[in-house]
Design a protein around this motif. Structure first.
Motif, PDB file in Angstrom:
ATOM      1  N   GLU A  69     -22.866 -54.612  33.252  1.00 24.49           N
ATOM      2  CA  GLU A  69     -22.731 -53.287  32.674  1.00 24.49           C
ATOM      3  C   GLU A  69     -23.337 -52.493  31.793  1.00 24.49           C
ATOM      4  O   GLU A  69     -23.911 -51.691  30.755  1.00 24.49           O
ATOM      5  CB  GLU A  69     -21.614 -52.776  32.721  1.00 24.49           C
ATOM      6  CG  GLU A  69     -20.911 -51.247  32.213  1.00 24.49           C
ATOM      7  CD  GLU A  69     -19.638 -51.145  32.894  1.00 24.49           C
ATOM      8  OE1 GLU A  69     -18.996 -49.769  32.410  1.00 24.49           O
ATOM      9  OE2 GLU A  69     -18.621 -52.153  33.023  1.00 24.49           O
ATOM     10  N   ARG A  70     -23.112 -54.266  30.158  1.00 24.68           N
ATOM     11  CA  ARG A  70     -23.573 -53.873  28.950  1.00 24.68           C
ATOM     12  C   ARG A  70     -25.327 -53.910  29.179  1.00 24.68           C
ATOM     13  O   ARG A  70     -25.403 -52.695  28.158  1.00 24.68           O
ATOM     14  CB  ARG A  70     -22.909 -54.923  28.242  1.00 24.68           C
ATOM     15  CG  ARG A  70     -22.649 -54.962  27.034  1.00 24.68           C
ATOM     16  CD  ARG A  70     -21.750 -55.908  26.333  1.00 24.68           C
ATOM     17  NE  ARG A  70     -20.365 -56.593  27.505  1.00 24.68           N
ATOM     18  CZ  ARG A  70     -20.717 -58.318  27.181  1.00 24.68           C
ATOM     19  NH1 ARG A  70     -21.463 -58.521  26.759  1.00 24.68           N
ATOM     20  NH2 ARG A  70     -20.127 -58.426  28.444  1.00 24.68           N
ATOM     21  N   GLN A  71     -24.940 -54.312  29.718  1.00 24.35           N
ATOM     22  CA  GLN A  71     -27.372 -54.125  29.413  1.00 24.35           C
ATOM     23  C   GLN A  71     -27.269 -52.979  30.169  1.00 24.35           C
ATOM     24  O   GLN A  71     -28.457 -52.607  29.668  1.00 24.35           O
ATOM     25  CB  GLN A  71     -28.072 -55.206  30.268  1.00 24.35           C
ATOM     26  CG  GLN A  71     -27.261 -57.154  30.242  1.00 24.35           C
ATOM     27  CD  GLN A  71     -28.393 -56.724  28.667  1.00 24.35           C
ATOM     28  OE1 GLN A  71     -27.909 -57.002  27.611  1.00 24.35           O
ATOM     29  NE2 GLN A  71     -29.571 -57.322  29.194  1.00 24.35           N
ATOM     30  N   CYS A  72     -26.916 -52.312  31.162  1.00 25.11           N
ATOM     31  CA  CYS A  72     -27.687 -51.246  31.441  1.00 25.11           C
ATOM     32  C   CYS A  72     -27.210 -50.041  30.362  1.00 25.11           C
ATOM     33  O   CYS A  72     -28.334 -49.216  30.026  1.00 25.11           O
ATOM     34  CB  CYS A  72     -26.565 -50.936  32.642  1.00 25.11           C
ATOM     35  SG  CYS A  72     -27.392 -49.434  32.795  1.00 25.11           S
ATOM     36  N   ARG A  73     -26.076 -50.184  29.557  1.00 24.03           N
ATOM     37  CA  ARG A  73     -25.346 -48.874  28.244  1.00 24.03           C
ATOM     38  C   ARG A  73     -26.984 -49.855  27.220  1.00 24.03           C
ATOM     39  O   ARG A  73     -27.123 -48.489  26.876  1.00 24.03           O
ATOM     40  CB  ARG A  73     -24.579 -49.660  27.927  1.00 24.03           C
ATOM     41  CG  ARG A  73     -23.031 -48.978  29.172  1.00 24.03           C
ATOM     42  CD  ARG A  73     -21.600 -48.582  28.234  1.00 24.03           C
ATOM     43  NE  ARG A  73     -21.100 -50.101  27.722  1.00 24.03           N
ATOM     44  CZ  ARG A  73     -20.241 -50.816  28.502  1.00 24.03           C
ATOM     45  NH1 ARG A  73     -19.657 -50.567  30.034  1.00 24.03           N
ATOM     46  NH2 ARG A  73     -19.693 -51.405  27.602  1.00 24.03           N
ATOM     47  N   LEU A  74     -26.904 -50.520  26.869  1.00 24.04           N
ATOM     48  CA  LEU A  74     -28.005 -51.477  26.472  1.00 24.04           C
ATOM     49  C   LEU A  74     -29.781 -50.572  26.078  1.00 24.04           C
ATOM     50  O   LEU A  74     -29.940 -49.886  25.721  1.00 24.04           O
ATOM     51  CB  LEU A  74     -28.030 -52.430  25.445  1.00 24.04           C
ATOM     52  CG  LEU A  74     -28.837 -52.969  24.987  1.00 24.04           C
ATOM     53  CD1 LEU A  74     -28.344 -52.036  23.312  1.00 24.04           C
ATOM     54  CD2 LEU A  74     -28.831 -54.293  24.818  1.00 24.04           C
ATOM     55  N   GLU A 119     -19.430 -57.870  34.115  1.00 22.92           N
ATOM     56  CA  GLU A 119     -19.438 -56.710  32.612  1.00 22.92           C
ATOM     57  C   GLU A 119     -20.904 -57.289  32.010  1.00 22.92           C
ATOM     58  O   GLU A 119     -20.880 -56.327  30.942  1.00 22.92           O
ATOM     59  CB  GLU A 119     -18.499 -57.759  32.128  1.00 22.92           C
ATOM     60  CG  GLU A 119     -18.178 -57.062  30.801  1.00 22.92           C
ATOM     61  CD  GLU A 119     -16.916 -57.508  29.715  1.00 22.92           C
ATOM     62  OE1 GLU A 119     -16.526 -57.333  28.783  1.00 22.92           O
ATOM     63  OE2 GLU A 119     -16.278 -58.048  30.557  1.00 22.92           O
ATOM     64  N   LEU A 164     -29.699 -47.788  28.635  1.00 26.40           N
ATOM     65  CA  LEU A 164     -29.692 -46.584  27.851  1.00 26.40           C
ATOM     66  C   LEU A 164     -29.453 -45.706  26.791  1.00 26.40           C
ATOM     67  O   LEU A 164     -30.512 -45.093  26.410  1.00 26.40           O
ATOM     68  CB  LEU A 164     -28.251 -46.259  28.441  1.00 26.40           C
ATOM     69  CG  LEU A 164     -28.222 -46.090  30.246  1.00 26.40           C
ATOM     70  CD1 LEU A 164     -27.333 -45.478  30.510  1.00 26.40           C
ATOM     71  CD2 LEU A 164     -29.730 -45.417  30.691  1.00 26.40           C
ATOM     72  N   ALA A 165     -29.303 -46.399  26.073  1.00 34.43           N
ATOM     73  CA  ALA A 165     -29.043 -46.644  24.457  1.00 34.43           C
ATOM     74  C   ALA A 165     -30.461 -46.194  23.763  1.00 34.43           C
ATOM     75  O   ALA A 165     -30.529 -45.646  23.120  1.00 34.43           O
ATOM     76  CB  ALA A 165     -28.393 -47.393  23.714  1.00 34.43           C
ATOM     77  N   GLN A 166     -31.167 -47.318  23.881  1.00 37.44           N
ATOM     78  CA  GLN A 166     -32.131 -47.693  23.835  1.00 37.44           C
ATOM     79  C   GLN A 166     -33.429 -46.816  24.548  1.00 37.44           C
ATOM     80  O   GLN A 166     -33.572 -46.298  23.203  1.00 37.44           O
ATOM     81  CB  GLN A 166     -32.590 -49.247  24.285  1.00 37.44           C
ATOM     82  CG  GLN A 166     -32.357 -50.541  23.534  1.00 37.44           C
ATOM     83  CD  GLN A 166     -32.828 -51.116  23.827  1.00 37.44           C
ATOM     84  OE1 GLN A 166     -33.697 -51.732  25.044  1.00 37.44           O
ATOM     85  NE2 GLN A 166     -32.373 -52.360  23.163  1.00 37.44           N
ATOM     86  N   ASP A 171     -32.406 -43.259  25.406  1.00 35.45           N
ATOM     87  CA  ASP A 171     -32.874 -42.534  24.334  1.00 35.45           C
ATOM     88  C   ASP A 171     -33.026 -42.731  23.183  1.00 35.45           C
ATOM     89  O   ASP A 171     -33.541 -41.099  22.604  1.00 35.45           O
ATOM     90  CB  ASP A 171     -30.935 -42.411  24.126  1.00 35.45           C
ATOM     91  CG  ASP A 171     -30.276 -41.992  25.358  1.00 35.45           C
ATOM     92  OD1 ASP A 171     -30.482 -41.766  26.233  1.00 35.45           O
ATOM     93  OD2 ASP A 171     -28.935 -42.231  25.481  1.00 35.45           O
TER      94      ASP A 171
END
Length: 197
Positions: free
Chosen positions: A93-98, A90, A100-102, A104
């Motif tokens: 996955e959270r690090q990966c989303r973070l 988890e 990606l958001a950065q 973006d």
């Protein structure tokens, strides 16, 4: 054995983990005893002190001086947070989303810098949408008031002994009970203002 120095967390035997938890450990001879991961550095330091009491360490080697017995140390030490494979997945996955958001945000910032005309078009689009929504809500209120006034007028005619030309299934009969008083009008105007913000 000399007492360990306090780390970056401010407590002995406490380290910040990459997943934002605090890991507590204590050395016993050549062994390093892992005490678990905790939500805060304070909790991890309490766990360290409880183990230090069990190992018979002097109080000067502990993080807190407000505990006088082993039982007190055990009472204030929190249970360790479980750090399971699911927790690690988890976190990854959270690090990966973070990340990606950065990424973006960086890409969008570069796009805005290179294409300011697109930003102007987007802002004008949303301004038009707000105007259209405002106009549509206003027209809807006006139409509702008109229908209500017509229904009330026909109701007054019927109450005075006249005949109504409304059929039983006519929607305008329902308008007699629509709540379009002055209070409702003020509420609607407040809705309009809040939508524009």
């Amino acid at each position: 054995m000399p007492p360990r120095r306090r780390g970056a967390s401010g407590f002995r035997g406490v380290r910040l983990r990459p997943n934002c938890g605090y890991y507590s450990e204590i050395r016993s001879g050549e062994l390093r005893l892992g005490l678990g991961t905790y939500e805060t550095a304070h909790e991890a330091a309490r766990a360290y002190d409880a183990t230090a009491w069990r190992l018979g360490r002097p109080r000067r080697q502990m993080n807190f001086q407000d505990v006088y017995t082993l039982q007190q140390a055990l009472d204030v030490a929190p249970p360790a947070r479980l750090n399971t494979a699911e927790d690690r997945a988890e976190h990854a996955e959270r690090q990966c989303r973070l990340l990606l958001a950065q990424e973006d945000e960086l890409v969008m910032g570069e796009w805005r810098r290179r294409h300011p005309e697109d930003i102007a078009h987007e802002q004008s689009y949303w301004a038009r949408r707000r105007e259209e929504d405002t106009r549509r809500r206003h027209n809807s209120r006006v139409e509702r008031r008109r229908r209500k006034a017509l229904a009330n007028a026909r109701s007054d005619i019927v109450a005075a002994g006249g005949r109504s030309f409304f059929t039983e299934n006519d929607d305008r009969w329902l308008d007699i009970w629509l709540d379009t008083s002055d209070d409702t009008d003020e509420y609607d105007d407040g809705d309009e203002d809040s939508d524009l913000e």
